[in-house]
Design an enzyme around this catalytic site. Structure first.
Site, PDB file in Angstrom:
ATOM      1  N   GLY A   1       0.799  -1.210   0.000  1.00  0.00           N
ATOM      2  CA  GLY A   1       0.000   0.000   0.000  1.00  0.00           C
ATOM      3  C   GLY A   1       0.830   1.256   0.000  1.00  0.00           C
ATOM      4  O   GLY A   1       0.340   2.322   0.329  1.00  0.00           O
ATOM      5  N   CYS A   2       2.098   1.165  -0.377  1.00  0.00           N
ATOM      6  CA  CYS A   2       2.989   2.310  -0.288  1.00  0.00           C
ATOM      7  C   CYS A   2       2.621   3.359  -1.322  1.00  0.00           C
ATOM      8  O   CYS A   2       2.199   3.047  -2.415  1.00  0.00           O
ATOM      9  CB  CYS A   2       4.417   1.857  -0.510  1.00  0.00           C
ATOM     10  SG  CYS A   2       5.595   3.185  -0.455  1.00  0.00           S
ATOM     11  N   GLY A   3       2.839   4.619  -0.958  1.00  0.00           N
ATOM     12  CA  GLY A   3       2.512   5.698  -1.862  1.00  0.00           C
ATOM     13  C   GLY A   3       3.720   6.293  -2.518  1.00  0.00           C
ATOM     14  O   GLY A   3       4.012   6.018  -3.664  1.00  0.00           O
TER      15      GLY A   3
ATOM     16  N   CYS B   1       7.034   6.234  -1.214  1.00  0.00           N
ATOM     17  CA  CYS B   1       8.321   5.761  -0.748  1.00  0.00           C
ATOM     18  C   CYS B   1       9.238   5.503  -1.937  1.00  0.00           C
ATOM     19  O   CYS B   1       8.817   5.021  -2.977  1.00  0.00           O
ATOM     20  CB  CYS B   1       8.167   4.500   0.079  1.00  0.00           C
ATOM     21  SG  CYS B   1       7.330   3.160  -0.768  1.00  0.00           S
TER      22      CYS B   1
END
Length: 289
Positions: A119-121, A123
């Protein structure tokens, strides 16, 4: 574009796996089995160069890669993708895309070494200067009439489409809804951004007009989700949980409607409103229903 899946092992991935567990209820622990969501590293490779490794549910990988390329601005249109091939390994996957030369040169100019957490945006970007916080205005059609009833219908229908969620309890859903609130298509993933990318990839492949409906997410509204929706000209983003201040700012700048805390009996609207007096962030506020 000639999409196809090329497996190199005899393994089918449904998005869930069965694992042994010990259930503790009362005084008698018991051996049992549970279904958990699959989480795989998926490498996205453009013209032979690996650009990103994202943790995702290993289903609908072509849609995921196409949606990622579009929502990240790597390509401007699905027509810029000439070929796509997904390869499944025992514990990972690769998706190779062939994109136009102009798009590939632009990608190399702003390439980021991105190893995505679930779910990383954002990074992995190399500097604050690479952070894109200025969306173009959304070409917004007439919003749905009776928005309360439209949102209520989407909320009511979504659980019936969340098959992985029902099996595992551990994934997000991104739904495409018509202007009447009817759910047309749903994609699920361990990452909310991945679910949205899969949905966008599907809509692009099917040549569906993304200005003639809205996205409903079973998650909070973060900066990245609002940015992806705005980039695709989606006029309305609805979420079950709360928005962040930056998601509100992005939606305001794009002229996109953002509604959260969506329930069958109401929702909270965060855009098109004046900023609270003395609020230096410029973010609107809402009250959880």
């Amino acid at each position: 574009m000639r999409p196809h899946i090329q497996p190199d092992i005899q393994t089918e991935h449904s998005g869930a796996q069965q694992r042994p567990v010990v259930r503790h209820r009362g005084q008698a622990p018991a051996m049992d089995a549970d279904r958990v969501s699959e989480e795989f590293p998926v490498a996205l490779v453009f013209n032979g160069i690996s650009h990103a490794v994202m943790m995702a549910t290993p289903c609908d990988l072509e849609e995921f890669a196409i949606g990622f390329a579009l929502t990240e601005g790597i390509v401007g249109s699905v027509h810029d993708i000439f070929d796509i091939e997904a390869t499944m390994h025992a514990a990972s996957a690769e998706v190779h895309l062939t994109i136009g030369q102009q798009a590939f040169l632009a990608l190399k100019d702003k390439r980021r070494a991105l190893a995505g957490r679930t779910g990383c945006g954002v990074c992995g970007i190399e500097s604050l200067q690479m952070l894109d916080l200025t969306p173009a205005p959304v070409a917004q059609p007439t919003p749905p009439l009776a928005l309360g009833a439209v949102i209520a219908r989407a909320v009511r229908e979504l659980p019936g489409h969340q098959t992985l969620m029902a099996a595992t309890g551990g994934v997000h859903a991104a739904a495409w809804c018509g202007l009447d609130g009817a759910i047309v298509k749903v994609f699920e993933d361990v990452g909310r951004h991945n679910a949205l990318d899969k949905l966008v990839g599907y809509l692009a492949r099917q040549r569906i007009d993304m200005t003639r409906g809205f996205v409903f997410l079973s998650s909070r509204a973060s900066y990245e989700l609002a940015r992806k929706a705005a980039r695709m000209n989606i006029p309305l983003l609805a979420t079950i949980s709360a928005p962040t201040s930056l998601a509100i700012d992005i939606a305001q700048q794009a002229g996109m409607m953002l509604v959260s805390f969506c329930r069958q009996d109401g929702f909270v609207e965060y855009t098109g409103l004046p900023s609270p007096a003395g609020d230096s962030t410029g973010a609107a506020t809402g009250t959880t229903p």
